[in-house]
Design a protein around this motif. Structure first.
Motif, PDB file in Angstrom:
ATOM      1  N   ARG A 100       0.851  -1.191   0.000  1.00 51.72           N
ATOM      2  CA  ARG A 100       0.000   0.000   0.000  1.00 51.72           C
ATOM      3  C   ARG A 100       0.881   1.234   0.000  1.00 51.72           C
ATOM      4  O   ARG A 100       1.624   1.470   0.952  1.00 51.72           O
ATOM      5  CB  ARG A 100      -0.910  -0.015   1.231  1.00 51.72           C
ATOM      6  CG  ARG A 100      -1.883  -1.192   1.255  1.00 51.72           C
ATOM      7  CD  ARG A 100      -2.346  -1.511   2.645  1.00 51.72           C
ATOM      8  NE  ARG A 100      -1.228  -1.884   3.513  1.00 51.72           N
ATOM      9  CZ  ARG A 100      -1.361  -2.241   4.778  1.00 51.72           C
ATOM     10  NH1 ARG A 100      -2.543  -2.270   5.345  1.00 51.72           N
ATOM     11  NH2 ARG A 100      -0.304  -2.570   5.502  1.00 51.72           N
ATOM     12  N   ILE A 101       0.819   1.999  -1.085  1.00 49.10           N
ATOM     13  CA  ILE A 101       1.621   3.207  -1.210  1.00 49.10           C
ATOM     14  C   ILE A 101       0.695   4.388  -1.456  1.00 49.10           C
ATOM     15  O   ILE A 101      -0.480   4.214  -1.775  1.00 49.10           O
ATOM     16  CB  ILE A 101       2.669   3.082  -2.336  1.00 49.10           C
ATOM     17  CG1 ILE A 101       1.987   2.849  -3.687  1.00 49.10           C
ATOM     18  CG2 ILE A 101       3.642   1.955  -2.042  1.00 49.10           C
ATOM     19  CD1 ILE A 101       2.965   2.738  -4.845  1.00 49.10           C
ATOM     20  N   SER A 125       1.801 -10.561  -6.116  1.00 50.52           N
ATOM     21  CA  SER A 125       1.589  -9.461  -5.171  1.00 50.52           C
ATOM     22  C   SER A 125       0.581  -8.463  -5.727  1.00 50.52           C
ATOM     23  O   SER A 125       0.296  -8.444  -6.931  1.00 50.52           O
ATOM     24  CB  SER A 125       2.912  -8.758  -4.855  1.00 50.52           C
ATOM     25  OG  SER A 125       3.763  -9.602  -4.105  1.00 50.52           O
ATOM     26  N   THR A 126       0.047  -7.633  -4.843  1.00 46.76           N
ATOM     27  CA  THR A 126      -0.908  -6.606  -5.249  1.00 46.76           C
ATOM     28  C   THR A 126      -0.425  -5.244  -4.770  1.00 46.76           C
ATOM     29  O   THR A 126       0.321  -5.139  -3.797  1.00 46.76           O
ATOM     30  CB  THR A 126      -2.309  -6.874  -4.674  1.00 46.76           C
ATOM     31  OG1 THR A 126      -2.241  -6.862  -3.235  1.00 46.76           O
ATOM     32  CG2 THR A 126      -2.841  -8.217  -5.147  1.00 46.76           C
ATOM     33  N   LEU A 127      -0.866  -4.208  -5.457  1.00 47.50           N
ATOM     34  CA  LEU A 127      -0.506  -2.828  -5.124  1.00 47.50           C
ATOM     35  C   LEU A 127      -1.767  -1.994  -4.995  1.00 47.50           C
ATOM     36  O   LEU A 127      -2.694  -2.131  -5.799  1.00 47.50           O
ATOM     37  CB  LEU A 127       0.382  -2.228  -6.221  1.00 47.50           C
ATOM     38  CG  LEU A 127       1.877  -2.504  -6.155  1.00 47.50           C
ATOM     39  CD1 LEU A 127       2.515  -2.149  -7.488  1.00 47.50           C
ATOM     40  CD2 LEU A 127       2.523  -1.689  -5.044  1.00 47.50           C
ATOM     41  N   ARG A 144      -2.072   1.629   7.632  1.00 50.79           N
ATOM     42  CA  ARG A 144      -2.932   1.613   6.448  1.00 50.79           C
ATOM     43  C   ARG A 144      -2.174   1.980   5.181  1.00 50.79           C
ATOM     44  O   ARG A 144      -2.656   1.749   4.072  1.00 50.79           O
ATOM     45  CB  ARG A 144      -4.127   2.556   6.648  1.00 50.79           C
ATOM     46  CG  ARG A 144      -5.077   2.108   7.753  1.00 50.79           C
ATOM     47  CD  ARG A 144      -6.331   2.953   7.793  1.00 50.79           C
ATOM     48  NE  ARG A 144      -6.095   4.278   8.305  1.00 50.79           N
ATOM     49  CZ  ARG A 144      -6.237   4.634   9.573  1.00 50.79           C
ATOM     50  NH1 ARG A 144      -6.599   3.735  10.479  1.00 50.79           N
ATOM     51  NH2 ARG A 144      -6.014   5.878   9.967  1.00 50.79           N
ATOM     52  N   VAL A 145      -0.985   2.578   5.344  1.00 47.93           N
ATOM     53  CA  VAL A 145      -0.107   2.917   4.219  1.00 47.93           C
ATOM     54  C   VAL A 145       1.299   2.461   4.567  1.00 47.93           C
ATOM     55  O   VAL A 145       1.780   2.704   5.681  1.00 47.93           O
ATOM     56  CB  VAL A 145      -0.119   4.442   3.925  1.00 47.93           C
ATOM     57  CG1 VAL A 145       0.958   4.809   2.917  1.00 47.93           C
ATOM     58  CG2 VAL A 145      -1.483   4.867   3.404  1.00 47.93           C
ATOM     59  N   ASP A 146       1.963   1.781   3.627  1.00 43.40           N
ATOM     60  CA  ASP A 146       3.314   1.275   3.861  1.00 43.40           C
ATOM     61  C   ASP A 146       4.385   2.272   3.443  1.00 43.40           C
ATOM     62  O   ASP A 146       5.390   2.441   4.134  1.00 43.40           O
ATOM     63  CB  ASP A 146       3.545  -0.026   3.076  1.00 43.40           C
ATOM     64  CG  ASP A 146       2.551  -1.112   3.425  1.00 43.40           C
ATOM     65  OD1 ASP A 146       2.210  -1.220   4.621  1.00 43.40           O
ATOM     66  OD2 ASP A 146       2.113  -1.829   2.518  1.00 43.40           O
TER      67      ASP A 146
END
Length: 302
Positions: A100-101, A125-127, A144-146
């Protein structure tokens, strides 16, 4: 009942060796310990279990009934402990990680190349790419955000921050704008025009407006928009100037209705960073993601 806080986990290896070898010297060799150290470990184990564990018998030692039961359980426990304490690795080809970006639309200048690299190397993987908003630091704090892409000075100092690159600003204007004939307008000429302000953070284009306000030379905003792409698209047929980072402005260089020139020298390049929570410092998947960002930006123009 023995409480876990009173148990020395360092005794597990000598315990396994003693129950396997049933001999202090051989157990010491198996565990990589000296014989006196193994003898001390045996005494501590006896105290911990309240049982002799090994008793002398003709031809060597024999296990007590308690030791036999412990040995059976160790066969299941030790492999799990080894897995628990083994170094973590990340194998992108087989991993199915959810990354999560977040960032402003400026990140569109390089994140498509990042997406391609991630999916090529880690196809399962998912983004999720989220938008910048005023509560973004709270999102990072709560997991919630990486990874966040941002301009210098726009996040909390409590995050890990790494400088990625500098991007000089360019002025995008209509082909017939009075300043379109030069290569770099003076600050006075630049400020005589009306401007399109890209309100990326708190409704302000802080990378431009902060230094100008420190000079007590603010811009006159004719139009405020939330996205760089909207600013570039609104220029043609007006007397407005959109001041955009080079990575965005260059996308419009072939438009015959527009002219792109250098921003005044008082407007310094955009310093761009990535940021993450300190708890993600050593996570293998997150380290791989950050390394992938660096690799994308180190290669041909993203």
């Amino acid at each position: 009942m023995v409480h876990m806080e009173r148990v020395d986990l360092n005794l597990i290896s000598p315990l396994a060796a003693l129950l396997t070898e049933r001999h202090v010297s051989r157990a010491a060799e198996l565990a990589g310990m000296s014989q006196p150290a193994m003898s001390r470990a045996l005494q501590r184990l006896r105290d911990t279990f309240g049982d002799e564990l090994l008793v002398r018998a003709p031809g060597g030692y024999r296990l007590t009934p308690r030791a036999e039961r412990v040995q059976q359980r160790l066969g299941a426990v030790v492999p799990r402990l080894e897995t628990l304490f083994a170094p973590e690795t990340f194998e992108p080809a087989s991993a199915a990680e959810a990354f999560r970006i977040a960032g402003t639309d400026y990140a569109s200048a390089f994140v498509p190349a990042l997406f391609r690299r991630v999916f090529n190397e880690s196809p399962r993987s998912t983004l999720e790419f989220g938008r910048w908003h005023d509560g973004i630091v709270e999102d990072i704090d709560h997991g919630r955000v990486d990874l966040l892409f941002h301009a210098a000075g726009s996040t909390s100092s409590g995050l890990r921050t790494e400088h990625l690159f500098d991007d000089p600003f360019r002025c995008v204007m209509a082909r017939d704008h009075p300043l379109a004939g030069g290569e770099q307008p003076s600050l006075d000429a630049y400020l005589d025009s009306a401007h399109i302000v890209v309100g990326t953070v708190g409704g302000r284009q802080s990378a431009i407006d902060d230094p100008l306000e420190r000079l007590d030379r603010p811009r006159r905003a004719g139009l405020s928009v939330p996205y760089h792409s909207v600013a570039a698209g609104a220029v043609a047929g007006t007397s407005l100037i959109a001041t955009l980072p080079h990575r965005i402005a260059v996308e419009y260089a072939s438009d015959p209705a527009l002219r792109i020139v250098h921003a005044p020298r008082e407007i310094t390049p955009l310093r761009y960073h990535m940021a993450w929570h300190p708890r993600l410092d050593d996570d293998p998947a997150q380290r791989w993601l950050r390394d992938t960002v660096r690799g994308v930006l180190a290669g041909p123009a993203a």
